[in-house]
Motif scaffolding. Structure first.
Motif, PDB file in Angstrom:
ATOM      1  N   ASP A  20       0.735  -1.118   0.136  1.00  0.00           N
ATOM      2  CA  ASP A  20      -0.112   0.082  -0.050  1.00  0.00           C
ATOM      3  C   ASP A  20       0.804   1.097   0.023  1.00  0.00           C
ATOM      4  N   GLY A  21       1.953   1.243  -0.657  1.00  0.00           N
ATOM      5  CA  GLY A  21       2.875   2.301  -0.939  1.00  0.00           C
ATOM      6  C   GLY A  21       3.516   2.691   0.407  1.00  0.00           C
ATOM      7  N   ASP A  22       3.594   1.962   1.321  1.00  0.00           N
ATOM      8  CA  ASP A  22       4.442   2.097   2.862  1.00  0.00           C
ATOM      9  C   ASP A  22       6.001   2.181   2.316  1.00  0.00           C
ATOM     10  N   ARG A  23       6.802   2.707   3.196  1.00  0.00           N
ATOM     11  CA  ARG A  23       8.187   2.751   2.830  1.00  0.00           C
ATOM     12  C   ARG A  23       9.106   2.176   4.025  1.00  0.00           C
ATOM     13  N   ALA A  24      10.076   1.602   3.697  1.00  0.00           N
ATOM     14  CA  ALA A  24      11.069   1.417   4.609  1.00  0.00           C
ATOM     15  C   ALA A  24      12.473   1.300   4.170  1.00  0.00           C
ATOM     16  N   ARG A  25      13.440   1.664   4.950  1.00  0.00           N
ATOM     17  CA  ARG A  25      14.852   1.792   4.274  1.00  0.00           C
ATOM     18  C   ARG A  25      15.474   0.607   4.897  1.00  0.00           C
ATOM     19  N   LEU A  26      16.416  -0.286   4.233  1.00  0.00           N
ATOM     20  CA  LEU A  26      16.901  -1.536   4.551  1.00  0.00           C
ATOM     21  C   LEU A  26      18.250  -1.077   4.281  1.00  0.00           C
ATOM     22  N   THR A  27      19.176  -1.350   5.321  1.00  0.00           N
ATOM     23  CA  THR A  27      20.752  -1.142   5.174  1.00  0.00           C
ATOM     24  C   THR A  27      21.173  -2.184   6.081  1.00  0.00           C
ATOM     25  N   VAL A  28      22.490  -2.877   5.157  1.00  0.00           N
ATOM     26  CA  VAL A  28      23.280  -3.598   5.776  1.00  0.00           C
ATOM     27  C   VAL A  28      24.422  -3.116   6.817  1.00  0.00           C
ATOM     28  N   SER A  29      24.652  -3.705   7.852  1.00  0.00           N
ATOM     29  CA  SER A  29      25.882  -3.005   8.835  1.00  0.00           C
ATOM     30  C   SER A  29      27.260  -3.148   7.838  1.00  0.00           C
ATOM     31  N   PRO A  30      28.132  -2.129   8.375  1.00  0.00           N
ATOM     32  CA  PRO A  30      29.266  -2.362   7.315  1.00  0.00           C
ATOM     33  C   PRO A  30      30.252  -3.654   7.654  1.00  0.00           C
ATOM     34  N   ASP A  31      29.886  -4.462   8.478  1.00  0.00           N
ATOM     35  CA  ASP A  31      30.416  -5.848   8.601  1.00  0.00           C
ATOM     36  C   ASP A  31      29.614  -6.838   8.040  1.00  0.00           C
ATOM     37  N   GLY A  32      28.531  -6.421   7.275  1.00  0.00           N
ATOM     38  CA  GLY A  32      27.303  -7.448   6.668  1.00  0.00           C
ATOM     39  C   GLY A  32      26.982  -8.372   7.707  1.00  0.00           C
ATOM     40  N   ALA A  33      26.926  -8.206   9.198  1.00  0.00           N
ATOM     41  CA  ALA A  33      26.409  -9.347   9.966  1.00  0.00           C
ATOM     42  C   ALA A  33      24.867  -8.855  10.110  1.00  0.00           C
ATOM     43  N   PHE A  34      24.405  -7.442   9.918  1.00  0.00           N
ATOM     44  CA  PHE A  34      23.005  -7.474  10.435  1.00  0.00           C
ATOM     45  C   PHE A  34      22.435  -6.428   9.408  1.00  0.00           C
ATOM     46  N   LEU A  35      21.023  -6.759   9.417  1.00  0.00           N
ATOM     47  CA  LEU A  35      20.131  -5.785   8.492  1.00  0.00           C
ATOM     48  C   LEU A  35      19.316  -4.713   9.390  1.00  0.00           C
ATOM     49  N   ASP A  36      19.448  -3.626   9.087  1.00  0.00           N
ATOM     50  CA  ASP A  36      18.579  -2.829   9.715  1.00  0.00           C
ATOM     51  C   ASP A  36      17.312  -2.127   8.746  1.00  0.00           C
ATOM     52  N   ILE A  37      16.214  -2.354   9.420  1.00  0.00           N
ATOM     53  CA  ILE A  37      15.250  -1.819   8.679  1.00  0.00           C
ATOM     54  C   ILE A  37      14.604  -0.550   9.463  1.00  0.00           C
ATOM     55  N   SER A  38      14.096   0.420   8.812  1.00  0.00           N
ATOM     56  CA  SER A  38      13.983   1.690   9.584  1.00  0.00           C
ATOM     57  C   SER A  38      12.843   2.362   8.520  1.00  0.00           C
TER      58      SER A  38
END
Length: 260
Positions: free
Chosen positions: A241-259
């Protein structure tokens, strides 16, 4: 041209090109270098304090790599236990592959669609795969079958919707904007082989199970290359429904941040 029978929403462009990624580090972190069966431990998902509940989450990626391959379905014969799942690649609308992992071997992938065919050997036994289509069935009710190539014995068969559903529940549950999604991290198919094999390129997929009155209607998929998420600003994705989220991987590639 590949023909697909699955009903997915169009993919969202992410302006990211596939490439060799540091998946060896991820695999090593999961205790499984190279092409071996993935771990099945459940990744850690924890909320990060934010202004709005569920606006930010962090997902541990190492246990999530190819986790769906071992948690969806399987069949057992004299060779051993063969794992069966669906892997979604980064193309639409025809990017769904039945992924079979024979005992002690690497995953093999066959594109799901009209004319679906494949053949391979494991443990001295040969296998074939095909799609049983009936014009009187709904498209997702058509049946995928794995057979003994010599005797034609059916060893495994499922409706497309059945194997899609069990694969969906093998993903990591996350909530974005109050909606439930399943998150997947997987190796994309190397189509230079037949059947295709898992490549060094990683893809991330969010799947939303749209329901009406408590009943499944369709899966909405949102896909992006892992490499794009390694950029400093990650990728802003348009979801349900057009909702937005930013997905970013941590510099070491270990974690995905969803905001949001």
């Amino acid at each position: 041209m590949k023909a697909m029978l699955l009903l997915f929403l169009p993919a969202l462009p992410c302006a990211a090109a596939p490439g060799a990624l540091d998946f060896q580090r991820l695999a090593a972190a999961a205790g499984s270098p190279g092409f071996v069966l993935p771990q099945v431990s459940i990744p850690l998902t924890r909320a990060v304090p934010s202004a709005a509940e569920e606006d930010t989450a962090r997902v541990d990626l190492a246990p999530l790599l190819d986790r769906h391959l071992s948690l969806a379905d399987s069949f057992t014969d004299r060779v051993g236990r063969h794992l069966v799942a669906v892997t979604l690649d980064q193309t639409e609308p025809d990017g769904a592959w039945l992924t079979v992992t024979p005992p002690g071997a690497q995953p093999l992938m066959v594109l799901i669609g009209a004319g679906m065919k494949g053949q391979w050997s494991a443990g001295g036994r040969s296998y074939t795969i095909d799609l049983d289509i009936n014009i009187f069935r709904a498209r997702l009710n058509n049946i995928i079958r794995i057979r003994d190539a010599d005797t034609d014995e059916v060893l495994w068969s499922r409706r497309i919707i059945e194997i899609m559903s069990t694969s969906y529940f093998a993903g990591q549950a996350v909530r974005i904007g109050g909606r439930p999604y399943r998150l997947f991290l997987g190796r994309m198919p190397d189509e230079s082989r037949r059947p295709a094999v898992a490549s060094d390129v990683l893809g991330v997929c969010l799947i939303y199970d749209e329901t009406l009155g408590g009943k499944h209607v369709k899966f909405q998929t949102f896909r992006v290359f892992f490499a794009a998420l390694q950029r400093p600003d990650g990728v802003m994705m348009r979801l349900v429904d057009g909702d937005r989220a930013r997905l970013t991987v941590s510099p070491d590639g270990a974690f995905l941040d969803i905001s949001r």
